[in-house]
Design a protein around this motif. Structure first.
Motif, PDB file in Angstrom:
ATOM      1  N   ALA A  30       0.836  -1.196   0.000  1.00 59.03           N
ATOM      2  CA  ALA A  30       0.000   0.000   0.000  1.00 59.03           C
ATOM      3  C   ALA A  30       0.876   1.253   0.000  1.00 59.03           C
ATOM      4  O   ALA A  30       0.579   2.228  -0.701  1.00 59.03           O
ATOM      5  N   GLN A  31       1.954   1.235   0.771  1.00 60.27           N
ATOM      6  CA  GLN A  31       2.863   2.381   0.824  1.00 60.27           C
ATOM      7  C   GLN A  31       3.529   2.596  -0.531  1.00 60.27           C
ATOM      8  O   GLN A  31       3.637   3.714  -1.007  1.00 60.27           O
ATOM      9  N   GLN A  32       3.953   1.510  -1.179  1.00 62.18           N
ATOM     10  CA  GLN A  32       4.600   1.616  -2.490  1.00 62.18           C
ATOM     11  C   GLN A  32       3.616   2.121  -3.542  1.00 62.18           C
ATOM     12  O   GLN A  32       3.977   2.930  -4.402  1.00 62.18           O
ATOM     13  N   ASN A  33       2.372   1.648  -3.476  1.00 59.03           N
ATOM     14  CA  ASN A  33       1.348   2.126  -4.413  1.00 59.03           C
ATOM     15  C   ASN A  33       1.079   3.610  -4.207  1.00 59.03           C
ATOM     16  O   ASN A  33       0.947   4.364  -5.176  1.00 59.03           O
ATOM     17  N   ALA A  34       1.001   4.034  -2.947  1.00 58.14           N
ATOM     18  CA  ALA A  34       0.783   5.452  -2.646  1.00 58.14           C
ATOM     19  C   ALA A  34       1.952   6.294  -3.158  1.00 58.14           C
ATOM     20  O   ALA A  34       1.746   7.377  -3.710  1.00 58.14           O
ATOM     21  N   SER A  75       3.569  21.882   2.406  1.00 59.22           N
ATOM     22  CA  SER A  75       3.130  21.059   3.528  1.00 59.22           C
ATOM     23  C   SER A  75       3.066  19.601   3.087  1.00 59.22           C
ATOM     24  O   SER A  75       2.868  19.297   1.917  1.00 59.22           O
ATOM     25  N   PHE A  76       3.188  18.692   4.058  1.00 58.28           N
ATOM     26  CA  PHE A  76       3.074  17.269   3.751  1.00 58.28           C
ATOM     27  C   PHE A  76       1.656  16.879   3.364  1.00 58.28           C
ATOM     28  O   PHE A  76       1.436  15.798   2.824  1.00 58.28           O
ATOM     29  N   LYS A  77       0.678  17.741   3.593  1.00 57.62           N
ATOM     30  CA  LYS A  77      -0.720  17.420   3.302  1.00 57.62           C
ATOM     31  C   LYS A  77      -0.952  17.131   1.821  1.00 57.62           C
ATOM     32  O   LYS A  77      -1.902  16.443   1.463  1.00 57.62           O
ATOM     33  N   ILE A  78      -0.083  17.628   0.951  1.00 54.94           N
ATOM     34  CA  ILE A  78      -0.213  17.342  -0.478  1.00 54.94           C
ATOM     35  C   ILE A  78      -0.099  15.839  -0.737  1.00 54.94           C
ATOM     36  O   ILE A  78      -0.720  15.302  -1.642  1.00 54.94           O
ATOM     37  N   ARG A  79       0.655  15.146   0.089  1.00 54.23           N
ATOM     38  CA  ARG A  79       0.821  13.699  -0.071  1.00 54.23           C
ATOM     39  C   ARG A  79      -0.510  12.971   0.166  1.00 54.23           C
ATOM     40  O   ARG A  79      -0.938  12.160  -0.645  1.00 54.23           O
ATOM     41  N   GLY A  80      -1.167  13.274   1.260  1.00 52.58           N
ATOM     42  CA  GLY A  80      -2.441  12.629   1.567  1.00 52.58           C
ATOM     43  C   GLY A  80      -3.541  13.040   0.606  1.00 52.58           C
ATOM     44  O   GLY A  80      -4.355  12.211   0.187  1.00 52.58           O
ATOM     45  N   ALA A  81      -3.559  14.315   0.245  1.00 58.13           N
ATOM     46  CA  ALA A  81      -4.594  14.810  -0.672  1.00 58.13           C
ATOM     47  C   ALA A  81      -4.466  14.149  -2.043  1.00 58.13           C
ATOM     48  O   ALA A  81      -5.453  13.652  -2.596  1.00 58.13           O
ATOM     49  N   SER A  82      -3.258  14.116  -2.584  1.00 51.56           N
ATOM     50  CA  SER A  82      -3.082  13.519  -3.914  1.00 51.56           C
ATOM     51  C   SER A  82      -3.368  12.029  -3.888  1.00 51.56           C
ATOM     52  O   SER A  82      -4.019  11.496  -4.795  1.00 51.56           O
ATOM     53  N   ASN A  83      -2.947  11.336  -2.844  1.00 49.80           N
ATOM     54  CA  ASN A  83      -3.203   9.903  -2.769  1.00 49.80           C
ATOM     55  C   ASN A  83      -4.701   9.619  -2.633  1.00 49.80           C
ATOM     56  O   ASN A  83      -5.236   8.741  -3.306  1.00 49.80           O
ATOM     57  N   ALA A  84      -5.385  10.373  -1.785  1.00 50.66           N
ATOM     58  CA  ALA A  84      -6.820  10.151  -1.582  1.00 50.66           C
ATOM     59  C   ALA A  84      -7.614  10.405  -2.854  1.00 50.66           C
ATOM     60  O   ALA A  84      -8.461   9.597  -3.248  1.00 50.66           O
ATOM     61  N   ILE A  85      -7.336  11.504  -3.521  1.00 51.51           N
ATOM     62  CA  ILE A  85      -8.109  11.865  -4.712  1.00 51.51           C
ATOM     63  C   ILE A  85      -7.814  10.932  -5.871  1.00 51.51           C
ATOM     64  O   ILE A  85      -8.719  10.354  -6.477  1.00 51.51           O
ATOM     65  N   SER A 106     -11.791  21.957   4.274  1.00 57.84           N
ATOM     66  CA  SER A 106     -10.619  22.509   4.941  1.00 57.84           C
ATOM     67  C   SER A 106     -10.176  23.792   4.259  1.00 57.84           C
ATOM     68  O   SER A 106     -10.107  23.854   3.036  1.00 57.84           O
ATOM     69  N   ALA A 107      -9.873  24.800   5.047  1.00 58.25           N
ATOM     70  CA  ALA A 107      -9.301  26.022   4.515  1.00 58.25           C
ATOM     71  C   ALA A 107      -7.802  26.081   4.796  1.00 58.25           C
ATOM     72  O   ALA A 107      -7.141  27.046   4.472  1.00 58.25           O
ATOM     73  N   GLY A 108      -7.278  25.006   5.373  1.00 58.55           N
ATOM     74  CA  GLY A 108      -5.870  24.957   5.742  1.00 58.55           C
ATOM     75  C   GLY A 108      -5.030  24.222   4.716  1.00 58.55           C
ATOM     76  O   GLY A 108      -5.338  24.215   3.514  1.00 58.55           O
ATOM     77  N   ASN A 109      -3.977  23.583   5.205  1.00 59.43           N
ATOM     78  CA  ASN A 109      -3.049  22.890   4.310  1.00 59.43           C
ATOM     79  C   ASN A 109      -3.693  21.781   3.513  1.00 59.43           C
ATOM     80  O   ASN A 109      -3.351  21.548   2.364  1.00 59.43           O
ATOM     81  N   MET A 110      -4.640  21.050   4.116  1.00 66.41           N
ATOM     82  CA  MET A 110      -5.298  19.968   3.387  1.00 66.41           C
ATOM     83  C   MET A 110      -6.126  20.532   2.241  1.00 66.41           C
ATOM     84  O   MET A 110      -6.102  20.009   1.129  1.00 66.41           O
ATOM     85  N   GLY A 111      -6.854  21.602   2.497  1.00 64.80           N
ATOM     86  CA  GLY A 111      -7.639  22.238   1.444  1.00 64.80           C
ATOM     87  C   GLY A 111      -6.752  22.747   0.315  1.00 64.80           C
ATOM     88  O   GLY A 111      -7.085  22.624  -0.869  1.00 64.80           O
ATOM     89  N   GLN A 112      -5.605  23.299   0.660  1.00 65.17           N
ATOM     90  CA  GLN A 112      -4.667  23.758  -0.357  1.00 65.17           C
ATOM     91  C   GLN A 112      -4.093  22.574  -1.141  1.00 65.17           C
ATOM     92  O   GLN A 112      -3.888  22.666  -2.347  1.00 65.17           O
ATOM     93  N   GLY A 113      -3.864  21.461  -0.453  1.00 62.33           N
ATOM     94  CA  GLY A 113      -3.379  20.253  -1.138  1.00 62.33           C
ATOM     95  C   GLY A 113      -4.404  19.744  -2.126  1.00 62.33           C
ATOM     96  O   GLY A 113      -4.063  19.384  -3.267  1.00 62.33           O
ATOM     97  N   VAL A 114      -5.665  19.712  -1.726  1.00 61.48           N
ATOM     98  CA  VAL A 114      -6.735  19.263  -2.620  1.00 61.48           C
ATOM     99  C   VAL A 114      -6.811  20.195  -3.829  1.00 61.48           C
ATOM    100  O   VAL A 114      -6.891  19.736  -4.978  1.00 61.48           O
ATOM    101  N   ALA A 115      -6.771  21.486  -3.603  1.00 61.23           N
ATOM    102  CA  ALA A 115      -6.833  22.458  -4.707  1.00 61.23           C
ATOM    103  C   ALA A 115      -5.652  22.279  -5.655  1.00 61.23           C
ATOM    104  O   ALA A 115      -5.815  22.355  -6.873  1.00 61.23           O
ATOM    105  N   HIS A 116      -4.474  22.038  -5.107  1.00 54.59           N
ATOM    106  CA  HIS A 116      -3.280  21.872  -5.948  1.00 54.59           C
ATOM    107  C   HIS A 116      -3.390  20.638  -6.835  1.00 54.59           C
ATOM    108  O   HIS A 116      -3.025  20.671  -8.004  1.00 54.59           O
ATOM    109  N   VAL A 117      -3.922  19.547  -6.291  1.00 55.08           N
ATOM    110  CA  VAL A 117      -4.058  18.322  -7.065  1.00 55.08           C
ATOM    111  C   VAL A 117      -5.101  18.471  -8.160  1.00 55.08           C
ATOM    112  O   VAL A 117      -4.921  18.000  -9.279  1.00 55.08           O
ATOM    113  N   CYS A 118      -6.203  19.159  -7.817  1.00 55.27           N
ATOM    114  CA  CYS A 118      -7.281  19.318  -8.790  1.00 55.27           C
ATOM    115  C   CYS A 118      -6.968  20.410  -9.777  1.00 55.27           C
ATOM    116  O   CYS A 118      -7.457  20.480 -10.840  1.00 55.27           O
TER     117      CYS A 118
END
Length: 118
Positions: A30-34, A75-85, A106-118
């Motif tokens: 799972a880690q390698q796939n992510a 922020s590291f949140k881009i990692r979780g956001a990109s993997n989730a989406i 989220s208006a914080g780092n996670m929200g910015q990560g989601v916006a960056h991926v999309c």
């Protein structure tokens, strides 16, 4: 009477809220796939040794992982956001296009990560 702290409390026990909907052990696969999934959205960030000495722990080495260098978010949140989406889209055999709708509360780092991926 005690005030309700979270709207989820009425539907779920405090234990369910604290632990999340489902906790799974992360496998190496799972880690390698992510890692493959997030590669187009992230960079390999530097690991910098911190010059910190403690007499009682002479061999102690502390490193800083500079996730502030991540593009668009810093922020590291881009990692979780990109993997989730991307994982969710891949599981539905879809592509991430301009017509894909993704909503974040989220208006914080996670929200910015989601916006960056999309």
């Amino acid at each position: 009477p005690r005030k309700q702290l979270c709207p989820l409390e009425s539907k779920h026990s405090k234990q369910q809220i604290m632990n999340g909907p489902s906790l799974q052990q992360v496998t190496i696969t799972a880690q390698q796939n992510a890692q493959k999934t997030i590669k187009p959205y992230t960079i390999r960030t530097p690991l910098i040794p911190l010059n910190f000495k403690r007499p009682d722990l002479p061999h102690l080495q502390i490193y800083l992982k500079l996730e502030t260098h991540q593009p668009g978010v810093g922020s590291f949140k881009i990692r979780g956001a990109s993997n989730a989406i991307v994982s969710r889209i891949d599981n539905n055999n879809n592509d991430l296009t301009k017509d894909t709708v993704v909503i974040t509360a989220s208006a914080g780092n996670m929200g910015q990560g989601v916006a960056h991926v999309c």
